[in-house]
Write a protein that holds these residues in place. Structure first.
Motif, PDB file in Angstrom:
ATOM      1  N   GLN A 177      16.240 -19.156  81.085  1.00 24.12           N
ATOM      2  CA  GLN A 177      17.295 -19.907  81.745  1.00 24.12           C
ATOM      3  C   GLN A 177      18.669 -19.340  81.402  1.00 24.12           C
ATOM      4  O   GLN A 177      19.677 -19.775  81.954  1.00 24.12           O
ATOM      5  CB  GLN A 177      17.231 -21.375  81.315  1.00 24.12           C
ATOM      6  N   VAL A 191      15.861 -17.243  85.899  1.00 24.69           N
ATOM      7  CA  VAL A 191      15.787 -18.307  86.898  1.00 24.69           C
ATOM      8  C   VAL A 191      17.161 -18.886  87.233  1.00 24.69           C
ATOM      9  O   VAL A 191      17.332 -19.485  88.295  1.00 24.69           O
ATOM     10  CB  VAL A 191      14.820 -19.433  86.465  1.00 24.69           C
ATOM     11  N   HIS A 192      18.146 -18.725  86.345  1.00 27.51           N
ATOM     12  CA  HIS A 192      19.489 -19.253  86.604  1.00 27.51           C
ATOM     13  C   HIS A 192      20.499 -18.139  86.896  1.00 27.51           C
ATOM     14  O   HIS A 192      21.710 -18.367  86.825  1.00 27.51           O
ATOM     15  CB  HIS A 192      19.968 -20.102  85.423  1.00 27.51           C
ATOM     16  N   LEU A 229      17.775 -22.837  93.050  1.00 28.45           N
ATOM     17  CA  LEU A 229      17.374 -21.622  92.342  1.00 28.45           C
ATOM     18  C   LEU A 229      16.816 -20.620  93.349  1.00 28.45           C
ATOM     19  O   LEU A 229      16.252 -21.026  94.375  1.00 28.45           O
ATOM     20  CB  LEU A 229      16.310 -21.938  91.288  1.00 28.45           C
ATOM     21  N   GLU A 245      14.518 -18.685  95.471  1.00 31.01           N
ATOM     22  CA  GLU A 245      13.139 -19.064  95.792  1.00 31.01           C
ATOM     23  C   GLU A 245      12.126 -18.067  95.253  1.00 31.01           C
ATOM     24  O   GLU A 245      11.106 -18.452  94.659  1.00 31.01           O
ATOM     25  CB  GLU A 245      12.992 -19.210  97.306  1.00 31.01           C
ATOM     26  N   THR A 268      12.428 -15.918  92.789  1.00 30.99           N
ATOM     27  CA  THR A 268      12.417 -15.941  91.324  1.00 30.99           C
ATOM     28  C   THR A 268      11.655 -17.154  90.807  1.00 30.99           C
ATOM     29  O   THR A 268      10.839 -17.049  89.884  1.00 30.99           O
ATOM     30  CB  THR A 268      13.860 -15.957  90.789  1.00 30.99           C
ATOM     31  N   LEU A 269      11.909 -18.311  91.387  1.00 29.72           N
ATOM     32  CA  LEU A 269      11.238 -19.532  90.943  1.00 29.72           C
ATOM     33  C   LEU A 269       9.738 -19.454  91.223  1.00 29.72           C
ATOM     34  O   LEU A 269       8.925 -19.872  90.388  1.00 29.72           O
ATOM     35  CB  LEU A 269      11.856 -20.737  91.638  1.00 29.72           C
ATOM     36  N   ARG A 270       9.381 -18.925  92.371  1.00 30.65           N
ATOM     37  CA  ARG A 270       7.963 -18.776  92.697  1.00 30.65           C
ATOM     38  C   ARG A 270       7.275 -17.858  91.690  1.00 30.65           C
ATOM     39  O   ARG A 270       6.157 -18.124  91.243  1.00 30.65           O
ATOM     40  CB  ARG A 270       7.806 -18.219  94.114  1.00 30.65           C
ATOM     41  N   PHE A 320       6.860 -19.830  88.353  1.00 30.37           N
ATOM     42  CA  PHE A 320       5.807 -20.838  88.452  1.00 30.37           C
ATOM     43  C   PHE A 320       4.421 -20.184  88.453  1.00 30.37           C
ATOM     44  O   PHE A 320       3.481 -20.695  87.839  1.00 30.37           O
ATOM     45  CB  PHE A 320       5.989 -21.673  89.720  1.00 30.37           C
ATOM     46  N   ALA A 325      13.480 -25.800  86.489  1.00 30.04           N
ATOM     47  CA  ALA A 325      12.891 -24.898  85.491  1.00 30.04           C
ATOM     48  C   ALA A 325      12.093 -25.660  84.435  1.00 30.04           C
ATOM     49  O   ALA A 325      11.138 -25.135  83.865  1.00 30.04           O
ATOM     50  CB  ALA A 325      13.994 -24.072  84.824  1.00 30.04           C
ATOM     51  N   ILE A 352       8.207 -25.682  84.142  1.00 29.53           N
ATOM     52  CA  ILE A 352       7.407 -24.514  83.764  1.00 29.53           C
ATOM     53  C   ILE A 352       6.412 -24.822  82.643  1.00 29.53           C
ATOM     54  O   ILE A 352       5.216 -24.532  82.783  1.00 29.53           O
ATOM     55  CB  ILE A 352       8.340 -23.336  83.434  1.00 29.53           C
TER      56      ILE A 352
END
Length: 251
Positions: free
Chosen positions: A94, A111-112, A166, A168, A170-172, A175, A196, A199
């Protein structure tokens, strides 16, 4: 720790507590000079940048200067060593600094976003003209942001601001790593900033052991959830020694 030693895929999920051990100010730290008059959360929004881009850009250049003056700590280095010890390691952070990379970690999932990846506020194209070591006064100052080389729009910090989604992809990716891992180390994070914060829970739901390393105890909600209390720079090296070098059966 047996779960770490036997893991085929380890996810390391880091938050502000790791960077704080390198003396990088967090949003909760008291500020001085120009910044003393502002709540950092009020400077971290698209609305603030539209209203006063020089103030917001100056704030983030001051933060970036702090990062460039800092050095990776023992926790950053232990994560690099852990990556050498396990078949697969995914590092999700983060934090918006580059201390993981400077310690030697690769393919870090931010993620950030990152202080070191600014982009145009208008057209979103990356901007590559940042000075490596800005000379910023400790008390802070207003700085007009540079202009995009393509559309002449104002350049903004490459971080995710409050009210923004966030990235998309990167977050995918984060996860997916959490669902796939069999051990997750959650280090220096409060676990309250969404999305986040999902997770570690995703890892638990898919059968992983989750180890929280934090200066404050984390309430365990599951049998596969462990809380270790203390500085990451002290606990992580000990954890690695126990998992990979101590003889079997050693106390």
């Amino acid at each position: 720790m047996a779960s770490l030693q036997s893991a085929s895929h380890v996810v390391v999920f880091t938050g502000a507590g790791v960077s704080a051990e390198s003396d990088i100010p967090t949003f909760r730290d008291a500020l001085s000079g120009l910044w003393e008059r502002f709540d950092p959360a009020e400077l971290a929004t698209p609305q603030a940048f539209r209203h006063d881009p020089a103030l917001v850009w100056g704030w983030y250049e001051w933060r970036r200067m702090k990062v460039l003056q800092a050095q990776p700590n023992a926790a950053h280095r232990a994560i690099v060593e852990l990556a050498r010890r396990v078949p697969k390691l995914s590092l999700i952070t983060q934090n918006v600094d580059d201390l993981h990379e400077r310690a030697g970690s690769t393919q870090v999932i931010h993620v950030h976003g990152s202080l070191h990846a600014p982009r145009c506020f208008a057209c979103a194209r990356p901007y590559v003209g940042l000075v490596d070591m800005p000379v910023e006064p400790e008390e802070g100052r207003r700085i007009e942001p540079p202009r995009c080389l393509h559309c002449h729009g104002k350049v903004r910090p490459g971080v995710v601001w409050f009210s923004e989604m966030l990235p998309e992809t990167t977050l995918r990716q984060a996860f997916a790593a959490a669902r796939d891992c069999d051990c997750l180390l959650s280090i220096g994070t409060s676990g309250v900033v969404q999305p986040a914060a999902q997770i570690p829970h995703l890892a638990l739901e898919h059968g992983a052991t989750v180890v929280h390393i934090n200066r404050q105890p984390v309430a365990s909600q599951h049998a596969r959830e462990i809380s270790l209390v203390g500085p990451a720079g002290e606990l992580l090296p000990v954890l690695l020694r126990q998992a990979f070098t101590d003889p079997v059966g050693a106390e």
